[in-house]
Write a protein that holds these residues in place. Structure first.
Motif, mmCIF file in Angstrom:
data_model
loop_
_atom_site.group_PDB
_atom_site.id
_atom_site.type_symbol
_atom_site.label_atom_id
_atom_site.label_comp_id
_atom_site.label_asym_id
_atom_site.label_seq_id
_atom_site.Cartn_x
_atom_site.Cartn_y
_atom_site.Cartn_z
ATOM 1 N N ASP A 64 -35.379 1.174 -60.168
ATOM 2 C CA ASP A 64 -36.146 1.334 -58.936
ATOM 3 C C ASP A 64 -35.293 1.060 -57.711
ATOM 4 O O ASP A 64 -35.815 0.726 -56.645
ATOM 5 C CB ASP A 64 -37.352 0.372 -58.936
ATOM 6 N N LEU A 65 -33.992 1.192 -57.838
ATOM 7 C CA LEU A 65 -33.091 0.817 -56.749
ATOM 8 C C LEU A 65 -32.860 1.926 -55.736
ATOM 9 O O LEU A 65 -32.301 1.698 -54.678
ATOM 10 C CB LEU A 65 -31.737 0.374 -57.326
ATOM 11 N N SER A 66 -33.261 3.132 -56.064
ATOM 12 C CA SER A 66 -33.094 4.286 -55.156
ATOM 13 C C SER A 66 -31.627 4.515 -54.783
ATOM 14 O O SER A 66 -31.309 4.856 -53.641
ATOM 15 C CB SER A 66 -33.924 4.076 -53.887
ATOM 16 N N ILE A 67 -30.746 4.324 -55.730
ATOM 17 C CA ILE A 67 -29.319 4.601 -55.522
ATOM 18 C C ILE A 67 -28.981 5.913 -56.211
ATOM 19 O O ILE A 67 -29.228 6.073 -57.405
ATOM 20 C CB ILE A 67 -28.434 3.475 -56.082
ATOM 21 N N GLU A 68 -28.418 6.835 -55.466
ATOM 22 C CA GLU A 68 -28.024 8.135 -55.990
ATOM 23 C C GLU A 68 -26.503 8.187 -56.141
ATOM 24 O O GLU A 68 -25.785 7.392 -55.526
ATOM 25 C CB GLU A 68 -28.485 9.249 -55.052
ATOM 26 N N PRO A 69 -25.989 9.118 -56.964
ATOM 27 C CA PRO A 69 -24.526 9.249 -57.094
ATOM 28 C C PRO A 69 -23.838 9.420 -55.741
ATOM 29 O O PRO A 69 -22.747 8.892 -55.531
ATOM 30 C CB PRO A 69 -24.377 10.499 -57.973
ATOM 31 N N GLY A 70 -24.500 10.125 -54.833
ATOM 32 C CA GLY A 70 -23.913 10.318 -53.510
ATOM 33 C C GLY A 70 -23.719 9.015 -52.759
ATOM 34 O O GLY A 70 -22.752 8.865 -51.986
ATOM 35 N N ASP A 71 -24.617 8.058 -52.966
ATOM 36 C CA ASP A 71 -24.476 6.751 -52.325
ATOM 37 C C ASP A 71 -23.241 6.029 -52.855
ATOM 38 O O ASP A 71 -22.507 5.388 -52.096
ATOM 39 C CB ASP A 71 -25.719 5.896 -52.581
ATOM 40 N N LEU A 72 -23.031 6.142 -54.164
ATOM 41 C CA LEU A 72 -21.853 5.519 -54.772
ATOM 42 C C LEU A 72 -20.574 6.188 -54.280
ATOM 43 O O LEU A 72 -19.565 5.520 -54.013
ATOM 44 C CB LEU A 72 -21.944 5.596 -56.293
ATOM 45 N N GLU A 73 -20.606 7.502 -54.168
ATOM 46 C CA GLU A 73 -19.433 8.234 -53.676
ATOM 47 C C GLU A 73 -19.085 7.811 -52.254
ATOM 48 O O GLU A 73 -17.905 7.642 -51.912
ATOM 49 C CB GLU A 73 -19.701 9.735 -53.730
ATOM 50 N N GLN A 74 -20.093 7.625 -51.435
ATOM 51 C CA GLN A 74 -19.850 7.205 -50.059
ATOM 52 C C GLN A 74 -19.188 5.832 -50.019
ATOM 53 O O GLN A 74 -18.239 5.609 -49.250
ATOM 54 C CB GLN A 74 -21.168 7.161 -49.282
ATOM 55 N N GLU A 75 -19.673 4.916 -50.843
ATOM 56 C CA GLU A 75 -19.064 3.592 -50.905
ATOM 57 C C GLU A 75 -17.642 3.673 -51.442
ATOM 58 O O GLU A 75 -16.753 2.937 -51.008
ATOM 59 C CB GLU A 75 -19.907 2.664 -51.790
ATOM 60 N N GLY A 76 -17.427 4.581 -52.405
ATOM 61 C CA GLY A 76 -16.082 4.767 -52.941
ATOM 62 C C GLY A 76 -15.118 5.253 -51.871
ATOM 63 O O GLY A 76 -13.952 4.834 -51.837
ATOM 64 N N CYS A 77 -15.580 6.125 -51.003
ATOM 65 C CA CYS A 77 -14.745 6.617 -49.896
ATOM 66 C C CYS A 77 -14.361 5.473 -48.969
ATOM 67 O O CYS A 77 -13.207 5.367 -48.512
ATOM 68 C CB CYS A 77 -15.485 7.697 -49.117
ATOM 69 N N ILE A 78 -15.330 4.604 -48.699
ATOM 70 C CA ILE A 78 -15.055 3.445 -47.854
ATOM 71 C C ILE A 78 -14.026 2.537 -48.520
ATOM 72 O O ILE A 78 -13.114 2.010 -47.872
ATOM 73 C CB ILE A 78 -16.353 2.666 -47.570
ATOM 74 N N GLY A 79 -14.162 2.377 -49.840
ATOM 75 C CA GLY A 79 -13.204 1.552 -50.572
ATOM 76 C C GLY A 79 -11.803 2.122 -50.506
ATOM 77 O O GLY A 79 -10.825 1.384 -50.328
ATOM 78 N N LEU A 80 -11.681 3.436 -50.644
ATOM 79 C CA LEU A 80 -10.369 4.078 -50.556
ATOM 80 C C LEU A 80 -9.745 3.856 -49.181
ATOM 81 O O LEU A 80 -8.549 3.535 -49.070
ATOM 82 C CB LEU A 80 -10.481 5.568 -50.854
ATOM 83 N N LEU A 81 -10.539 4.001 -48.142
ATOM 84 C CA LEU A 81 -10.021 3.807 -46.782
ATOM 85 C C LEU A 81 -9.556 2.373 -46.564
ATOM 86 O O LEU A 81 -8.572 2.134 -45.845
ATOM 87 C CB LEU A 81 -11.098 4.180 -45.759
ATOM 88 N N LYS A 82 -10.236 1.422 -47.177
ATOM 89 C CA LYS A 82 -9.835 0.025 -47.057
ATOM 90 C C LYS A 82 -8.486 -0.232 -47.727
ATOM 91 O O LYS A 82 -7.735 -1.126 -47.330
ATOM 92 C CB LYS A 82 -10.900 -0.894 -47.664
ATOM 93 N N ALA A 83 -8.202 0.553 -48.761
ATOM 94 C CA ALA A 83 -6.948 0.346 -49.503
ATOM 95 C C ALA A 83 -5.730 0.816 -48.711
ATOM 96 O O ALA A 83 -4.605 0.383 -48.987
ATOM 97 C CB ALA A 83 -7.009 1.080 -50.843
#
Length: 220
Positions: free
Chosen positions: A49-68
């Motif tokens: 019931d968390l309402s998390i979609e693959p696209g939400d994870l991808e967006q966070e992954g992009c942020i993680g890459l930029l931080k690296a």
């Protein structure tokens, strides 16, 4: 003209080239998408019931890459994507953990909540959880006497096996596999519930299942 590699793009991005950073995201979008899909399936988010979609994870992954980008050092000899992968994965799992934490807190605070407050394994009495499960056995009128007998016999053997492993392991397995509330909980959700890291919860689960398996009568 040969396209610049990740390491070259990262060097440009470190100098403030926004276009290079965008190209890094574009070049590694396949890896980010694959990682997001793996975490989405592993965390059973489609059934949550968390309402998390693959696209939400991808967006966070992009942020993680930029931080690296800012801390990457090519001279170490590690490829940029190898270095950035933990940043990408951690950003996604942090999103899931935060969502689970907020969800469970909402359940605790709500008037009709399911009592999903965080507890420590050492503070839970397995006997109490076992009693809750025994009271939740299906209504005898809903099934044939043979089905009821077989299910209860299996439960009896299972609980006898559980009684032979440690209290911490009993409590963990009863919650993880829904014996207390008929709701199977994800690994991450169980880790949060018991104040454990995901890695520690996974190790505890493996040890508990191995020990329980050895105590079940059909093993012999």
């Amino acid at each position: 003209m040969r396209k610049p590699c990740n390491e070259q793009l990262c060097a440009l991005a470190q100098k403030g080239d926004a276009h290079a950073a965008d190209l890094l995201l574009e070049h590694n979008s396949g890896f980010i998408r694959k990682t997001a899909s793996e975490i989405f399936l592993k965390s059973n988010l489609a059934e949550s019931d968390l309402s998390i979609e693959p696209g939400d994870l991808e967006q966070e992954g992009c942020i993680g890459l930029l931080k690296a980008i800012s801390s990457y050092d090519k001279s170490v000899g590690v490829k940029f994507l190898t270095y950035a992968a933990p940043f990408i994965r951690n950003a996604m799992t942090d999103l899931v953990r935060d969502a689970f934490s907020r969800y469970e807190q909402r359940m605790v605070d709500s008037e009709n909540g399911l009592g999903l407050q965080k507890v420590r394994l050492d503070e839970v009495l397995p006997g109490e959880e076992r009693l809750l499960r025994m009271e939740a056995v299906a209504d005898i009128a809903a099934k044939s006497p043979e089905q009821v007998y077989e299910e209860r016999e299996t439960l009896r053997e299972l609980y006898e096996g559980l009684g032979q492993i440690s209290e911490r392991e009993q409590t963990y397995l009863l919650y993880r596999h829904g014996f207390t509330d008929d709701i199977g909980h994800t690994l991450i959700g169980t880790a949060i519930h018991f104040h454990l890291s995901e890695k520690r919860a996974k190790r505890l689960e493996g040890e508990a299942m191995d020990n329980l398996w050895l105590e079940l009568p059909w093993w012999f």
